[in-house]
Design a protein around this motif. Structure first.
Motif, PDB file in Angstrom:
ATOM      1  N   GLY A   4       2.770   4.147   5.757  1.00 60.72           N
ATOM      2  CA  GLY A   4       1.504   4.240   5.047  1.00 60.72           C
ATOM      3  C   GLY A   4       1.116   5.665   4.723  1.00 60.72           C
ATOM      4  O   GLY A   4       1.820   6.624   5.065  1.00 60.72           O
ATOM      5  N   PRO A   5      -0.034   5.844   4.078  1.00 62.91           N
ATOM      6  CA  PRO A   5      -0.440   7.170   3.600  1.00 62.91           C
ATOM      7  C   PRO A   5      -0.722   8.182   4.699  1.00 62.91           C
ATOM      8  O   PRO A   5      -0.713   9.385   4.429  1.00 62.91           O
ATOM      9  CB  PRO A   5      -1.710   6.877   2.786  1.00 62.91           C
ATOM     10  CG  PRO A   5      -2.205   5.561   3.299  1.00 62.91           C
ATOM     11  CD  PRO A   5      -0.989   4.791   3.678  1.00 62.91           C
ATOM     12  N   ALA A  46      -3.915  -2.254   6.413  1.00 62.56           N
ATOM     13  CA  ALA A  46      -4.487  -2.567   5.106  1.00 62.56           C
ATOM     14  C   ALA A  46      -3.586  -2.131   3.962  1.00 62.56           C
ATOM     15  O   ALA A  46      -3.700  -2.648   2.841  1.00 62.56           O
ATOM     16  CB  ALA A  46      -5.864  -1.907   4.969  1.00 62.56           C
ATOM     17  N   HIS A  47      -2.666  -1.177   4.218  1.00 61.21           N
ATOM     18  CA  HIS A  47      -1.756  -0.699   3.182  1.00 61.21           C
ATOM     19  C   HIS A  47      -0.377  -1.348   3.272  1.00 61.21           C
ATOM     20  O   HIS A  47       0.545  -0.939   2.558  1.00 61.21           O
ATOM     21  CB  HIS A  47      -1.600   0.819   3.286  1.00 61.21           C
ATOM     22  CG  HIS A  47      -2.878   1.565   3.049  1.00 61.21           C
ATOM     23  ND1 HIS A  47      -3.348   1.882   1.793  1.00 61.21           N
ATOM     24  CD2 HIS A  47      -3.800   2.037   3.924  1.00 61.21           C
ATOM     25  CE1 HIS A  47      -4.496   2.522   1.901  1.00 61.21           C
ATOM     26  NE2 HIS A  47      -4.794   2.631   3.177  1.00 61.21           N
ATOM     27  N   ASP A  48      -0.234  -2.360   4.112  1.00 64.03           N
ATOM     28  CA  ASP A  48       1.048  -3.038   4.290  1.00 64.03           C
ATOM     29  C   ASP A  48       1.265  -4.047   3.171  1.00 64.03           C
ATOM     30  O   ASP A  48       0.334  -4.397   2.420  1.00 64.03           O
ATOM     31  CB  ASP A  48       1.057  -3.746   5.653  1.00 64.03           C
ATOM     32  CG  ASP A  48       2.458  -4.080   6.147  1.00 64.03           C
ATOM     33  OD1 ASP A  48       3.438  -3.806   5.427  1.00 64.03           O
ATOM     34  OD2 ASP A  48       2.564  -4.610   7.265  1.00 64.03           O
ATOM     35  N   ARG A  77       0.225  -8.760   6.186  1.00 59.67           N
ATOM     36  CA  ARG A  77      -1.220  -8.916   6.374  1.00 59.67           C
ATOM     37  C   ARG A  77      -1.564 -10.398   6.547  1.00 59.67           C
ATOM     38  O   ARG A  77      -2.406 -10.757   7.387  1.00 59.67           O
ATOM     39  CB  ARG A  77      -1.977  -8.332   5.183  1.00 59.67           C
ATOM     40  CG  ARG A  77      -1.712  -6.841   4.966  1.00 59.67           C
ATOM     41  CD  ARG A  77      -2.786  -6.193   4.101  1.00 59.67           C
ATOM     42  NE  ARG A  77      -3.036  -6.907   2.859  1.00 59.67           N
ATOM     43  CZ  ARG A  77      -2.376  -6.719   1.732  1.00 59.67           C
ATOM     44  NH1 ARG A  77      -1.365  -5.845   1.681  1.00 59.67           N
ATOM     45  NH2 ARG A  77      -2.695  -7.392   0.639  1.00 59.67           N
ATOM     46  N   TRP A 120      -6.479   2.220   7.774  1.00 55.27           N
ATOM     47  CA  TRP A 120      -5.677   3.391   7.406  1.00 55.27           C
ATOM     48  C   TRP A 120      -4.176   3.133   7.433  1.00 55.27           C
ATOM     49  O   TRP A 120      -3.395   3.979   6.996  1.00 55.27           O
ATOM     50  CB  TRP A 120      -5.971   4.544   8.383  1.00 55.27           C
ATOM     51  CG  TRP A 120      -5.924   4.120   9.828  1.00 55.27           C
ATOM     52  CD1 TRP A 120      -6.981   3.731  10.599  1.00 55.27           C
ATOM     53  CD2 TRP A 120      -4.764   4.031  10.668  1.00 55.27           C
ATOM     54  NE1 TRP A 120      -6.567   3.405  11.873  1.00 55.27           N
ATOM     55  CE2 TRP A 120      -5.216   3.583  11.943  1.00 55.27           C
ATOM     56  CE3 TRP A 120      -3.420   4.281  10.490  1.00 55.27           C
ATOM     57  CZ2 TRP A 120      -4.333   3.381  13.015  1.00 55.27           C
ATOM     58  CZ3 TRP A 120      -2.541   4.081  11.547  1.00 55.27           C
ATOM     59  CH2 TRP A 120      -3.010   3.637  12.791  1.00 55.27           C
ATOM     60  N   GLY A 159      -0.216   1.514   7.248  1.00 53.94           N
ATOM     61  CA  GLY A 159       0.800   0.794   6.507  1.00 53.94           C
ATOM     62  C   GLY A 159       1.478  -0.189   7.433  1.00 53.94           C
ATOM     63  O   GLY A 159       0.821  -0.894   8.200  1.00 53.94           O
ATOM     64  N   HIS A 160       2.812  -0.210   7.413  1.00 53.45           N
ATOM     65  CA  HIS A 160       3.565  -1.196   8.193  1.00 53.45           C
ATOM     66  C   HIS A 160       3.969  -0.696   9.570  1.00 53.45           C
ATOM     67  O   HIS A 160       4.318  -1.502  10.437  1.00 53.45           O
ATOM     68  CB  HIS A 160       4.821  -1.597   7.409  1.00 53.45           C
ATOM     69  CG  HIS A 160       5.572  -2.744   8.009  1.00 53.45           C
ATOM     70  ND1 HIS A 160       5.038  -4.010   8.137  1.00 53.45           N
ATOM     71  CD2 HIS A 160       6.828  -2.814   8.539  1.00 53.45           C
ATOM     72  CE1 HIS A 160       5.923  -4.812   8.699  1.00 53.45           C
ATOM     73  NE2 HIS A 160       7.019  -4.116   8.965  1.00 53.45           N
ATOM     74  N   GLU A 163       2.416   6.196  12.360  1.00 54.90           N
ATOM     75  CA  GLU A 163       1.501   6.812  11.403  1.00 54.90           C
ATOM     76  C   GLU A 163       0.330   7.511  12.107  1.00 54.90           C
ATOM     77  O   GLU A 163      -0.041   8.625  11.744  1.00 54.90           O
ATOM     78  CB  GLU A 163       1.005   5.750  10.427  1.00 54.90           C
ATOM     79  CG  GLU A 163       2.131   5.161   9.575  1.00 54.90           C
ATOM     80  CD  GLU A 163       1.766   3.829   8.943  1.00 54.90           C
ATOM     81  OE1 GLU A 163       0.562   3.533   8.806  1.00 54.90           O
ATOM     82  OE2 GLU A 163       2.693   3.071   8.580  1.00 54.90           O
TER      83      GLU A 163
END
Length: 254
Positions: free
Chosen positions: A148-149, A199-201, A206, A226, A228-229, A234
């Motif tokens: 993720g970011p 939330a970014h996965d 999700r 915040w 990703g997977h 992260e």
């Protein structure tokens, strides 16, 4: 065959199961903190990852994990699994529920999940790159997809190293053996469970995380806005704190 593994610490036993793009090194940041929190830790490399050779016959990852527990004399453990490691944790808990005291699932996969068109397309891109001998390209696809970011360059470098190693080890094997699919009854699981999602996965994961509280007898779901997977890579300290808080209530030390 015994899975390559590490054991350290004292207290209730916590087994860490890695994702399908990593190996047991993905838990490096959590390892000292969970030992300090009072747990005896076990982490292993599944077949074809890290220091465990690629499979040379049909196999079951959940049965491999059970065999490792038996070899270590561990009768009851808490399981923490990331992505595919979460699926393996669910299979162990469903097949041998008396052996599992608690489950921590980070963006888990799910046995018998029907992948979305997006996830199937990703798998096809990965396979095409590997068939073309482009291990570097396939590795970069995985790094860009699954982190993720909030992932910094050290996290990206770690996933890059672990995924490339797995691709190289698996491509060098004489034959390719996927884990044997085992039908499991998730209603057999009664251990308390914390499910984390990002939330970014991808939508598949999700949705799996949101479904699990309806499939399991005692599960809570928390979506990390915040993440990703691979949230443990992260924001390592944030995930460690969540795990310590959950385990402190469900698998108390002392």
């Amino acid at each position: 065959m015994t899975l390559s593994h590490d054991v350290a610490g004292d207290g209730p036993v916590l087994v860490l199961l890695h994702s399908g793009v990593c190996d047991r090194r993905m838990w490096d940041a959590q390892w000292p903190a969970l030992i300090e929190a009072g747990y005896r830790l076990v982490r292993c490399d599944l077949r074809g990852f890290g220091e465990t050779p690629a499979p040379d016959r049909p196999h079951s990852d959940s049965e491999d994990v059970l065999a490792l527990l038996n070899s270590l004399g561990l009768t009851r453990v808490a399981l923490v699994g990331s992505s595919y490691g979460g699926q393996v944790a669910l299979e162990v808990a469903a097949r041998w529920p008396d052996r599992v005291s608690a489950l921590g699932l980070l963006c888990p996969a799910l046995p018998d999940h029907d992948p979305s068109a997006e996830l199937r397309a990703l798998g096809e891109r990965e396979e095409a790159l590997l068939d073309a001998g482009d291990i570097i390209g396939a590795t970069e696809l995985m790094v860009e997809t699954w982190l993720g970011p909030d992932a910094d360059e050290s996290a990206r470098a770690a996933v890059r190293e672990m995924q490339r190693h797995a691709f190289e080890a698996q491509s060098a094997a004489d034959d390719e053996f996927e884990p044997v699919e085992t039908a499991v009854d998730l209603t057999a699981i009664h251990a308390p469970c914390l499910v984390l999602s990002g939330a970014h996965d991808l939508a598949d994961f999700r949705e799996i995380a949101a479904r699990l509280p309806h499939l399991l007898a005692n599960a809570d779901h928390v979506e990390l806005p915040w993440a990703g997977h691979l949230p443990s890579l992260e924001r390592p300290s944030a995930v460690t704190d969540l795990l310590v808080g959950f385990l402190g209530e469900r698998v108390p030390v002392g």
